[in-house]
Design a protein around this motif. Structure first.
Motif, short mmCIF file in Angstrom:
data_model
loop_
_atom_site.label_atom_id
_atom_site.label_comp_id
_atom_site.label_asym_id
_atom_site.label_seq_id
_atom_site.Cartn_x
_atom_site.Cartn_y
_atom_site.Cartn_z
N HIS A 232 32.59 36.07 39.64
CA HIS A 232 33.39 37.28 39.44
C HIS A 232 33.01 38.33 40.49
O HIS A 232 32.04 38.15 41.24
CB HIS A 232 33.23 37.84 38.03
CG HIS A 232 33.21 36.81 36.95
ND1 HIS A 232 34.20 35.87 36.79
CD2 HIS A 232 32.29 36.55 35.97
CE1 HIS A 232 33.92 35.09 35.76
NE2 HIS A 232 32.76 35.47 35.25
N ILE A 277 38.16 37.66 38.37
CA ILE A 277 37.52 36.84 37.34
C ILE A 277 37.68 35.39 37.74
O ILE A 277 38.81 34.90 37.89
CB ILE A 277 38.13 37.10 35.95
CG1 ILE A 277 37.93 38.56 35.55
CG2 ILE A 277 37.51 36.17 34.91
CD1 ILE A 277 38.57 38.92 34.22
N ARG A 284 41.53 31.77 39.61
CA ARG A 284 41.00 33.13 39.62
C ARG A 284 42.06 34.10 39.14
O ARG A 284 43.25 33.95 39.47
CB ARG A 284 40.55 33.52 41.04
CG ARG A 284 39.43 32.66 41.59
CD ARG A 284 39.27 32.86 43.08
NE ARG A 284 40.44 32.41 43.82
CZ ARG A 284 40.67 31.14 44.16
NH1 ARG A 284 39.80 30.19 43.82
NH2 ARG A 284 41.75 30.81 44.85
#
Length: 626
Positions: A232, A277, A284
């Motif tokens: 992240h 994330i 993602r």
């Protein structure tokens, strides 16, 4: 059957027949007795116990020497003058323990208070000084703890050993700039803050056809916060500025209302927070919150005559997206939403004028497909579509300015051995308006953000952008804005950097036959005292050419400033050294800081926000003239 006497004679004859060959061999192979010497290397260091190795090579010749051999033959055979004296056959005894020269007396440094052993000397052997003690299993058990190898952890491993409840800090990425801000740690975040304060003189801050100069000052804070996680990411980049002038400007010029406000102080802000994330390695989720604050630029056609100050606009927006990787193929989809709002205009006579007709919402979506041909080349195709809805159906001139449009472009991302990095693309943009009196606004667009590291001391940047901006001119659909900029950074020394910029922009107001051009040439010289304090000088010349009479202008700006960054870290806690009047902050090993003596590769700005959605800002000339 033989008698006992015959049996005895038979056995004697058999023994004689068996022994006779042995006696013959002994008589034939019989040699004189040889004197022999026990080499030192046969004995062990434990004091008396010795082991006899297999004889081979030169050692085999040195073990046995005959007494009747001449001295030169003995020297050639033995090769050791310590075996015999040069004028006597008597062997020189060597006494246990240890090799020659350890106890330090006599010609060879050997001494023994007890004297030599005569019997050992006659035999040609050295007798041990003391008998070796028998080795028993119990004695070995007692010696085993003392003989056990000592395990010592390496210093680095011992220093980095984890302690109970110790917070594990992520390793900070290395910083190649020896005078860049180190930053502050807040958990797993790295925070870099700075503020630039400058003052100078502007020969024509209002960009009037008849220049009116004024002193100028500027305060520009900035804050960058970035995460340092294995997975992240979260990055916040916030930059603002306030530009003020020391005097007011006339509200009437030649008996008519001035095209520029009496107060031209203006704020600006550009910030965004990006998040990512990592759901999986190939999936993602991305998001962004952004905000832009500014005003119309001096000399813009959108400025109303008779103003007391520039109206301030604020654009806030958000976007969410998803990125999916299929081996070398990447697919990205996103949705955007932005809101632009203007404050009321303050007139020079004290009145107020609404700008609600300039307020609008923009909603859109963007898609991108890219394929990695090799690690340094990644072509892509990007398509964007959006719609703009104004708060009022008609503007101050009665035109309905709601519209829809977008762009399509193709290009590639580059990363050629970290020498040439960035992105370049070309495409086509178009926008259609609800009011049939406003024609479609369309044209070619070019976008690029390239960084060329010509040498470890020189960096060249190329920035281009194309946008479709809103306007308030009657009968004009909008403004096609194209900007081009080239910047060259060169380090004359580690602490002295020169920056040269050349910018060019065109502003085409469709359907009203107005075209403006802006040239800007700027030179900066930065003197870096240390990581916390920089001195900066700026010299800039702007030229605004317009095909409308009285709209052209020229201006020259000179400023001196200072940059303070991460100031609260300054002091002895940062390990500063004062050398010849300059402060050099030591590179902290815990943060992975370092630099090469005499040369540094300038850091490349990874946050080059080119504005992917067309027309987010009413007038992007701020990039060139601010």
């Amino acid at each position: 059957m033989k008698s006992p006497a015959e049996n005895c004679l038979s056995r004697r004859a058999w023994v004689c027949r068996a022994a006779l060959p042995c006696l013959v061999l002994v008589s034939v192979l019989e040699v004189p007795a040889w004197g022999q010497k026990l080499p030192v290397e046969w004995a062990t260091a434990s004091g008396g116990a010795s082991a006899v190795p297999a004889a081979s090579g030169a050692n085999a010749d040195r073990r046995f020497l005959r007494d009747d051999m001449p001295r030169d033959e003995m020297a050639s055979a033995g090769g050791d003058e310590d075996s015999y004296e040069q004028l006597s056959k008597r062997p020189r005894p060597r006494y246990y323990p240890g090799p020659p020269g350890v106890n330090g007396s006599g010609r060879d440094g050997r001494s023994d208070p007890a004297g030599p052993d005569p019997e050992a000397s006659n035999r040609g052997f050295r007798a041990p000084a003391t008998p070796a003690a028998p080795v028993t299993p119990a004695a070995l058990a007692d010696l085993r703890p003392a003989l056990a190898p000592m395990v010592i952890a390496p210093p680095v491993a011992a220093a980095l050993a984890s302690l109970p409840d110790q917070t594990q800090r992520a390793e900070v990425r290395s910083d190649d700039d020896p005078f860049g801000a180190v930053g502050d740690r807040a958990g797993s975040f790295l925070i870099k803050g700075a503020v630039e304060v400058g003052a100078g003189y502007d020969s024509n801050p209002a960009r009037l056809s008849k220049p009116v100069g004024a002193p100028v000052f500027q305060v520009a804070p900035e804050l960058v916060v970035m995460s340092d996680w294995d997975r992240h990411a979260l990055v916040a980049d916030l930059r603002g500025a306030f530009t003020g002038y020391g005097n007011a400007f006339p509200d009437l010029i030649n008996g008519r209302a001035s095209p520029e406000p009496t107060s031209i102080d203006r704020p600006s802000f550009n910030g965004h927070v990006d998040g990512r994330i990592d759901v999986t390695r190939d999936l993602r989720l991305t998001s962004q919150l952004r905000m832009t604050v500014g005003t119309d630029n001096p000399g813009s056609a959108n400025i109303q005559p008779g103003l007391a100050a520039y109206p301030i606009y604020t654009t806030t927006g958000a976007s969410v997206g998803i990125d999916r990787s299929f081996n070398r193929l990447d697919v990205s989809l996103g949705a955007t939403a932005d809101r632009t709002r203007f404050t009321q205009s303050r007139l020079s006579d004290g009145g107020l004028m609404s700008n609600d007709d300039r307020n609008y919402n923009q909603f859109g979506g963007v898609g991108r497909v890219s394929y990695e041909v090799n690690p340094g080349l990644k072509p892509f195709v990007e398509v964007e579509g959006d719609s703009r809805e104004h708060d009022l159906n008609g503007d101050r001139n009665g035109y309905r300015r709601d519209s829809s449009g977008g762009y399509a472009k193709a290009g590639t991302s580059l990363d050629v051995s970290r020498i040439l990095t960035g992105e370049v693309s070309i495409g086509y943009a178009s926008r259609t308006y609800v009011d049939p009196r406003l024609p479609r606004l369309q044209g070619m667009l070019t976008t690029a953000s390239l960084v060329w590291s010509a040498s470890p001391l020189t960096t060249v940047k190329l920035l281009t952008d194309t946008q479709i901006a809103e306007t308030t001119l009657p009968a004009s659909s909008g403004t096609m804005v194209r900007t081009y900029a080239v910047e060259v950074d060169h380090d004359f020394r580690r602490w002295l950097t020169g920056i040269g910029k050349l910018s060019y922009g065109t502003f085409g107001y469709q359907n009203v036959n107005r075209n403006d051009e802006l040239w800007s040439v700027e030179g900066d010289l930065i003197y870096k005292l240390n990581r916390n304090v920089w001195l900066k000088t700026t010299l800039r010349h702007d030229i605004l050419n317009s095909n409308v009479p009285g709209a052209s202008a020229r201006a020259t700006v000179v400023m001196l400033g200072v940059r303070l960054q991460n100031w609260r870290q300054a002091g002895l806690s940062n390990g500063q050294d004062f050398q010849t009047g300059r402060t050099f902050k030591r590179a902290r090993l815990a943060n992975g800081q370092g630099f090469q003596a005499g040369r540094t590769r300038k850091r490349q700005d990874s946050q080059m926000d080119q504005g992917s959605a067309a027309g987010n800002a009413p007038e992007p000339l701020e990039r060139l003239s601010a």
